[in-house]
Design a protein around this motif. Structure first.
Motif, PDB file in Angstrom:
ATOM      1  N   GLN A  79      33.931   5.619  20.548  1.00  0.00           N
ATOM      2  CA  GLN A  79      34.451   4.496  20.925  1.00  0.00           C
ATOM      3  C   GLN A  79      33.743   3.380  19.342  1.00  0.00           C
ATOM      4  OE1 GLN A  79      34.504   3.364  24.640  1.00  0.00           O
ATOM      5  NE2 GLN A  79      35.008   5.556  25.280  1.00  0.00           N
TER       6      GLN A  79
ATOM      7  N   ARG B 163      35.106   3.905  16.341  1.00  0.00           N
ATOM      8  CA  ARG B 163      36.377   3.934  16.320  1.00  0.00           C
ATOM      9  C   ARG B 163      36.709   2.176  15.574  1.00  0.00           C
ATOM     10  NH1 ARG B 163      40.067   8.959  18.775  1.00  0.00           N
ATOM     11  NH2 ARG B 163      40.788   9.261  16.612  1.00  0.00           N
ATOM     12  N   ARG B 164      36.500   1.934  16.519  1.00  0.00           N
ATOM     13  CA  ARG B 164      36.524  -0.129  17.103  1.00  0.00           C
ATOM     14  C   ARG B 164      36.289  -0.136  15.457  1.00  0.00           C
ATOM     15  NH1 ARG B 164      34.596  -0.405  21.242  1.00  0.00           N
ATOM     16  NH2 ARG B 164      32.131  -1.867  20.678  1.00  0.00           N
TER      17      ARG B 164
END
Length: 541
Positions: free
Chosen positions: A368, A371-372
């Motif tokens: 996560q 990706r961010r």
């Protein structure tokens, strides 16, 4: 063991050998770097060296009132240039110093060229490396291997550089190498050949515990060069580029013309020497304290220094301060530019994700976070690719890998083909199949160590979870526990006692995080002296 002192002593001895009188220092491209890193021009001027010339320069004027000190690498090209020089000498007398072993046939060629008998001295002084810090040296080389094989000329150059370090430190070591690396074994054998061939040069007084040369390969730890660093020297090197102690600041917005190129040398700059290994927050605080001390001397017009931009404005406002403290204005400019880049490239956030990938084992959380960051337009192309490279190394064989999706994100960002290919290349270079050590283990979820630095606005915290693999390798070596099965000795002998004098050489380049590791081990390990070397210091793989 101090490589800076060793080279300084060689240069001093050259100058002393020539006696009093005006001198010219004649060097080549590489020896110019060797000398300039340990001596400032003003220091050498005080020793009656008034002119600095390159041996290959064609338009040098004859100056018969000068003595020539020649400090050159013993290459075929340099010997040929010297032969031409001696046939038509431009100076009154020549003192010739080679930075490594020179052959008898080349000495003969020089003697035959010296028809006017201007050569007073020919010696070998083994300053054939760049002394970056007292415990740190580099050969400033690139492109030393073809895949997993040595480029032959580079194997020779690395061998010469390493043997010069040993000779300058007066060490005849036992040699250990990384078994998983053919490059390490070849270099170990090449160094051993020279020690055997030049046994008279290596006939030093025996010590109770013999010194040790440990040859490692970068492929065992590809994670360390991919991480952003937060100590001063490492940040300067990574973000601005540190080349032979020089930084090019010409692209810094609004930089003063006097500060377009600055020199950072721990020998000649007390602030740099004291802050070399401190983190970014502490450096900013230290500059602020220096400037506040100056302000206290001014009864009127005091202003608060809250941020780095305030400091820059203060320096520009008071030219007399700039005059009094050129050093401080230099560091305010450097730290100001580092601060701008950290903010522009959101490096605090990037670094947090890097540390998560390098040190933690939570795949879902890491996925996560990466990706961010890839969706953040402020993250630079290079930082985005490095995050994907770290992910690829960390979760190389994870069943739920999102690597294809991350590569898709790079595609959407318009990342260059060259950088996209680096993701698979870094796994080919230092992935699980290649590594000889346990760089990533299943139980390495180290507790996060967060240090908070609130002395300077804009720098709230720095992550220092990661320790390079070199720390564990050297720790095991110092304790006498480094496995022979992974790091065998070259030859039948082995150390019975724990090593005291250790020279480490990293094929594939070293990092300033590893330099910090060696610095700290030297401070905390009584009786142990470690010198770290590499053919270059990496900004990124």
């Amino acid at each position: 063991m101090n490589v800076t002192l060793a080279v300084k002593q060689y240069v001093s001895k050259m100058i002393e050998t020539s006696g009093s009188g005006m001198k010219v220092l004649l060097m080549d491209r590489e020896t110019t770097s060797v000398v300039s890193v340990v001596y400032s021009q003003s220091e050498i001027l005080q020793k009656e060296v008034y002119l600095f010339e390159r041996i290959e320069s064609q338009n040098r004027e004859p100056m018969k009132h000068l003595k020539a000190l020649c400090f050159l690498r013993p290459t075929k090209e340099n010997v040929e240039l010297l032969v031409q020089e001696l046939r038509k000498p431009k100076y009154s007398v020549y003192f010739i110093f080679f930075s490594n072993v020179i052959s008898k046939s080349e000495i003969k060629a020089l003697a035959e060229a010296d028809e006017q008998e201007v050569v007073a001295e020919v010696q070998e002084f083994y300053g054939d490396f760049i002394a970056v810090n007292p415990h740190l040296f580099s050969l400033n080389l690139t492109g030393v291997s073809r895949g997993r094989s040595w480029e032959p000329s580079m194997l020779q150059r690395c061998t010469q550089g390493l043997t010069a370090v040993l000779l300058s430190l007066k060490k005849c070591p036992m040699i250990r190498y990384q078994l998983s690396s053919d490059l390490s074994k070849r270099l170990a054998e090449s160094v051993k050949q020279i020690i055997t061939k030049e046994y008279e040069l290596f006939d030093f007084r025996k010590t109770e515990v013999p010194p040790l040369l440990l040859i490692l390969d970068r492929s065992d730890d590809t994670i360390t060069p991919l991480l952003n660093q937060w100590t001063y020297q490492a940040m300067v090197h990574e973000l601005l580029g540190l080349n032979n102690n020089r930084i090019d600041l010409s692209r810094v917005p609004g930089v003063n013309k006097d500060l377009k190129e600055v020199v950072l040398s721990a020998d000649n700059d007390e602030f740099y020497a004291n802050n070399l290994y401190l983190n970014f927050g502490e450096i900013g605080t230290n500059i602020k304290n220096l400037m506040e001390d100056f302000q206290k001397k001014r009864p009127k017009g005091q202003q608060k220094l809250e941020s780095i931009s305030d400091m820059k404005a203060f320096v520009e406002t008071y030219p007399q301060f700039k005059k009094m403290s050129g050093t401080v204005s230099k560091h305010v400019t450097v730290v100001g530019e580092l601060s701008r880049l950290v903010s522009e490239r959101v490096l605090m956030e990037v670094s947090e994700v890097e540390q998560e990938l390098a040190c933690q084992g939570d795949h879902s959380n890491a996925s996560q976070m990466v990706r961010r960051m890839l969706q953040n337009p402020r993250v630079s192309e290079l930082d985005a690719v490095r995050l994907v490279m770290l992910y690829a190394l960390r979760y190389e064989r994870h069943t739920n890998t999102i690597l294809p999706a991350l590569k898709g994100e790079l595609e959407r960002r318009g990342t260059s083909e060259h950088l996209k290919q680096m993701v698979s290349r870094v796994v080919d270079f230092g992935g699980k199949r290649v590594r000889g050590s346990d760089l990533i283990t299943a139980n390495d979820a180290v507790a996060i160590t967060k240090q908070f630095f609130k002395g300077l606005k804009g720098v709230e915290n720095v992550y220092t979870q990661h320790q390079p693999l070199l720390h564990d390798t050297l720790d095991q070596l110092i304790k006498g526990r480094l496995k022979d099965s992974q790091f065998p000795y070259l030859g039948p002998s082995s150390l019975r006692d724990r090593p005291q004098d250790i020279i480490v050489f990293v094929i594939g380049g070293a990092t300033y995080e590893e330099a910090l590791t060696v610095y700290n081990l030297n401070r905390t390990s009584p009786g142990v002296r470690i010198v770290l070397g590499a053919y270059s210091f990496l900004r990124e793989i």
